[in-house]
Design a protein around this motif. Structure first.
Motif, PDB file in Angstrom:
ATOM      1  N   PHE A 195      62.166  86.802  59.971  1.00  0.00           N
ATOM      2  CA  PHE A 195      61.695  87.564  61.127  1.00  0.00           C
ATOM      3  C   PHE A 195      61.971  89.054  60.935  1.00  0.00           C
ATOM      4  N   ASP A 196      63.193  89.384  60.537  1.00  0.00           N
ATOM      5  CA  ASP A 196      63.570  90.785  60.322  1.00  0.00           C
ATOM      6  C   ASP A 196      62.718  91.435  59.238  1.00  0.00           C
ATOM      7  N   THR A 197      62.439  90.694  58.172  1.00  0.00           N
ATOM      8  CA  THR A 197      61.623  91.231  57.082  1.00  0.00           C
ATOM      9  C   THR A 197      60.204  91.504  57.560  1.00  0.00           C
ATOM     10  N   ILE A 198      59.646  90.594  58.328  1.00  0.00           N
ATOM     11  CA  ILE A 198      58.288  90.794  58.845  1.00  0.00           C
ATOM     12  C   ILE A 198      58.252  92.019  59.755  1.00  0.00           C
ATOM     13  N   LYS A 199      59.235  92.146  60.626  1.00  0.00           N
ATOM     14  CA  LYS A 199      59.292  93.313  61.524  1.00  0.00           C
ATOM     15  C   LYS A 199      59.475  94.610  60.730  1.00  0.00           C
ATOM     16  N   ARG A 200      60.320  94.586  59.708  1.00  0.00           N
ATOM     17  CA  ARG A 200      60.547  95.758  58.863  1.00  0.00           C
ATOM     18  C   ARG A 200      59.258  96.125  58.121  1.00  0.00           C
ATOM     19  N   CYS A 201      58.569  95.110  57.626  1.00  0.00           N
ATOM     20  CA  CYS A 201      57.307  95.346  56.914  1.00  0.00           C
ATOM     21  C   CYS A 201      56.242  95.920  57.842  1.00  0.00           C
TER      22      CYS A 201
END
Length: 116
Positions: free
Chosen positions: A53-59
């Motif tokens: 989830f964090d990676t998707i939001k960061r991306c």
């Protein structure tokens, strides 16, 4: 995630995929291309659901930043609008002059190909 936002982010991912890290790219590939849930992605790459989830939001932030700086998506939209205008004008000309010219269809086909 809202459908419009999802589609927009997917388009940005297609344009800027090569600028992301391998891990970011893999996660977004699973998310967009394979349509996997966060839980399924976390199982595939052995990280927590929260990390996915964090990676998707960061991306999302990164991809929007790339678009703001480079503007490739905006340019693509503008080019497609110009091509649509060309096709529309060609349609008007062919109707006004009752033309059955194959060259007009060739121009339409080229414009359609360029807009894909």
């Amino acid at each position: 995630m809202e459908i419009d936002k999802f589609v927009h982010l997917n388009k940005l991912f297609i344009l800027y995929k090569s600028l992301l890290t391998e891990k970011q790219s893999t996660i977004l590939d699973y998310y967009f291309e394979e349509d996997l849930s966060l839980g399924e992605i976390s199982g595939e790459i052995s990280v927590s659901r929260q990390a996915v989830f964090d990676t998707i939001k960061r991306c999302e932030v990164i991809l929007n930043d790339y678009e703001q700086k480079l503007g490739l998506f905006k340019k693509e939209i503008e080019e497609n609008q110009k091509l649509e205008k060309i096709v529309s004008i060609m349609d008007e000309i062919s109707k006004d002059y009752n033309l059955k010219d194959d060259r007009i269809q060739v121009i339409r086909d080229i414009c359609k190909e360029l807009s894909e």
